[in-house]
Enzyme design. Sequence first.
Site, short mmCIF file in Angstrom:
data_model
loop_
_atom_site.label_atom_id
_atom_site.label_comp_id
_atom_site.label_asym_id
_atom_site.label_seq_id
_atom_site.Cartn_x
_atom_site.Cartn_y
_atom_site.Cartn_z
CE1 TYR A 153 -7.46 -5.38 3.99
CE2 TYR A 153 -5.41 -5.98 2.15
CZ TYR A 153 -7.25 -6.04 2.85
OH TYR A 153 -7.56 -6.82 1.39
CB THR A 156 -6.03 -10.05 0.54
OG1 THR A 156 -5.37 -9.36 -0.56
CG2 THR A 156 -5.34 -9.77 1.84
CG ASP A 157 -3.07 -11.54 -4.17
OD1 ASP A 157 -3.03 -9.69 -3.20
OD2 ASP A 157 -2.30 -10.61 -5.61
CD GLU A 158 -3.15 -5.46 -0.42
OE1 GLU A 158 -2.72 -5.06 0.00
OE2 GLU A 158 -3.48 -5.89 -1.94
CE LYS A 174 -8.89 -9.74 4.38
NZ LYS A 174 -10.09 -10.06 5.11
P1 NAD Z 1 -15.71 -3.22 0.52
O1 NAD Z 1 -14.17 -1.92 1.36
O2 NAD Z 1 -16.01 -2.33 -0.70
O3 NAD Z 1 -16.50 -3.68 1.49
C1 NAD Z 1 -16.45 -4.29 2.83
C2 NAD Z 1 -18.08 -4.60 3.04
O4 NAD Z 1 -17.60 -4.20 4.90
C3 NAD Z 1 -18.42 -3.11 3.22
O5 NAD Z 1 -20.16 -2.91 3.11
C4 NAD Z 1 -18.26 -2.61 4.79
O6 NAD Z 1 -19.86 -1.51 5.21
C5 NAD Z 1 -18.22 -3.61 5.39
N1 NAD Z 1 -18.06 -3.69 6.79
C6 NAD Z 1 -16.15 -3.18 7.27
N2 NAD Z 1 -17.10 -3.27 8.11
C7 NAD Z 1 -17.27 -3.82 8.74
C8 NAD Z 1 -18.28 -3.79 10.51
N3 NAD Z 1 -16.99 -3.72 11.46
N4 NAD Z 1 -18.89 -4.86 10.47
C9 NAD Z 1 -19.72 -5.13 9.66
N5 NAD Z 1 -19.74 -4.83 8.15
C10 NAD Z 1 -18.74 -3.90 7.62
O7 NAD Z 1 -14.00 -4.27 -0.06
P2 NAD Z 1 -13.86 -5.88 -1.22
O8 NAD Z 1 -13.08 -4.86 -1.79
O9 NAD Z 1 -15.51 -5.68 -1.43
O10 NAD Z 1 -13.34 -6.67 -0.22
C11 NAD Z 1 -14.26 -7.74 0.39
C12 NAD Z 1 -13.15 -8.99 0.79
O11 NAD Z 1 -12.10 -9.63 0.17
C13 NAD Z 1 -12.38 -8.17 2.16
O12 NAD Z 1 -12.54 -9.35 3.32
C14 NAD Z 1 -10.92 -8.10 1.97
O13 NAD Z 1 -9.86 -8.15 2.49
C15 NAD Z 1 -10.85 -9.57 0.66
N6 NAD Z 1 -10.43 -8.90 -0.95
C16 NAD Z 1 -10.44 -7.71 -1.39
C17 NAD Z 1 -9.79 -8.05 -2.53
C18 NAD Z 1 -9.68 -6.90 -3.18
O14 NAD Z 1 -9.17 -6.29 -4.59
N7 NAD Z 1 -11.06 -5.58 -3.86
C19 NAD Z 1 -8.90 -8.95 -3.06
C20 NAD Z 1 -8.37 -10.02 -2.14
C21 NAD Z 1 -9.50 -9.92 -1.42
P1 TYD Z 2 -5.28 0.07 -4.91
O1 TYD Z 2 -6.42 0.08 -5.74
O2 TYD Z 2 -5.32 0.72 -3.76
O3 TYD Z 2 -5.37 -1.66 -4.12
P2 TYD Z 2 -3.39 -2.77 -3.17
O4 TYD Z 2 -3.05 -1.13 -2.66
O5 TYD Z 2 -4.77 -3.46 -2.11
O6 TYD Z 2 -3.53 -3.19 -4.60
O7 TYD Z 2 -3.84 0.19 -5.17
C1 TYD Z 2 -4.03 0.02 -6.85
C2 TYD Z 2 -2.34 -0.38 -7.54
O8 TYD Z 2 -2.20 1.31 -7.78
C3 TYD Z 2 -0.52 0.14 -6.02
O9 TYD Z 2 -0.08 -0.32 -6.52
C4 TYD Z 2 -1.14 1.21 -5.57
C5 TYD Z 2 -1.51 2.11 -6.94
N1 TYD Z 2 -2.04 3.37 -6.85
C6 TYD Z 2 -1.88 4.45 -7.58
O10 TYD Z 2 -0.45 4.16 -8.21
N2 TYD Z 2 -2.57 5.63 -7.98
C7 TYD Z 2 -4.21 5.37 -6.70
O11 TYD Z 2 -4.00 6.45 -6.69
C8 TYD Z 2 -4.28 4.62 -5.99
C9 TYD Z 2 -5.08 4.06 -4.98
C10 TYD Z 2 -3.06 3.17 -6.26
#
Ligand code: NAD
Ligand code: TYD
Length: 348
Positions: free
Chosen positions: A156, A131-133, A160
């Site tokens: 988080y 992630t970019d975070e 990562k």
């Molecule tokens: P998500 O929470 O929707 O899915 C995570 C999946 O991992 C789930 O299916 C869960 O069951 C599985 N999982 C969790 N713990 C596990 C374990 N111990 N063993 C096996 N499986 C396990 O997450 P997402 O949003 O789809 O993100 C996927 C990846 O991409 C993550 O690594 C996250 O850090 C990264 N990412 C997410 C975003 C975003 O905006 N959502 C952006 C950049 C990177």
């Molecule tokens: P989120 O979807 O949790 O992603 P991330 O924290 O990984 O960027 O949140 C996106 C943005 O929205 C973040 O600045 C937090 C804000 N947010 C709210 O304002 N209200 C909410 O209920 C949630 C879940 C997030």
Amino acid sequence: MKNILITGGAGFIGSHVVRLFVQNYPQYHIYNLDVLTYAGNLKNLTDIESASNYTFIKADINDGDLMEEIMVKHAIDGVIHLAAESHVDRSISDPMAFVRTNIIGTVNLLNAARKAWGADMSDKRFYHVSTDEVYGSLDNGGFFTETTSYDPQSPYSASKAGSDHFVRAYHNTYKLPVVISNCSNNYGPNQFPEKLIPLTINNILNNKPLPVYGKGENVRDWLYVVDHARAIDQVFHQGVFGETYNIGGFNEWKNIDIVQLICDIMDKKLGKAEGSSRQLITFVTDRAGHDLRYAIDAQKIMKDLGWQPSLQFEEGIDKTIDWYLANKTWMEEVTSGSYQEYYSQHYS
Ligand code: NAD
Ligand code: TYD
């Protein structure tokens, strides 16, 4: 035939990656390894579950011996690692779950790959999705590039960042053929409604308050999930070992603007009076340590690998809202049970 292990394939992004690989690469066998936490849902994959090149394995990446056994048994050639605890708010209330899965789970997979692949890793690859975070928080100028120093601010992002460091260390120390990408915020179908966009859509549908943290001034850089899956495909196949690729759509939005946009689109789609959903917006206590702004400079992946996002945000958010409106049962199922408990504890 190549055997590809995708971890976290039942989650939001993982399910789009699994679908893309199963459909586009009939010459690969795709193993989707997922323990099915609250965020994992096999209903995300019903359209491809009976494909002959697809197998689901329910397993926990925290079990290192089992990871090695699976890698050997299925002669895995490539790993695309997405399994993680992914929600910042949950990391604030339970950081240890993030240490276990995101750091130790990743190191378990790295060890399993090393042992299973032995000395000849010439046709192998280990792709870590991040992630970019990890880069921390920006003020109102500049972008994260691949050389920006890591400065994670939440449990988080710290977990990562830790996993990214281990992946690079295994490349440097053991010559494991790794590649890493760091992507901005994703949105689209199948996202669990603890995250801002699906939470807002679901609450509008249920006429519930729309919680906006602080003043809603925080900025996120949003990318349609299928465009992230396409980027993952390109990084997996063309990425240079040891390299990092930032992924993002140059699409920054303040939270309050996005929530208002969703309100206005949904008012039209639901035939509600103009401005009625905006009345649900409720400013709530800010997230602890809330990062102000994320913004990705994605020029490297665009120049080196020729990747481009395919959708403009206005089109992507419209498609996303349509998907949630057409899949109310999906939303009802994932929001029953433990989600209610999480929601009332977090937003009380
Ligand atoms: P998500 O929470 O929707 O899915 C995570 C999946 O991992 C789930 O299916 C869960 O069951 C599985 N999982 C969790 N713990 C596990 C374990 N111990 N063993 C096996 N499986 C396990 O997450 P997402 O949003 O789809 O993100 C996927 C990846 O991409 C993550 O690594 C996250 O850090 C990264 N990412 C997410 C975003 C975003 O905006 N959502 C952006 C950049 C990177
Ligand atoms: P989120 O979807 O949790 O992603 P991330 O924290 O990984 O960027 O949140 C996106 C943005 O929205 C973040 O600045 C937090 C804000 N947010 C709210 O304002 N209200 C909410 O209920 C949630 C879940 C997030």
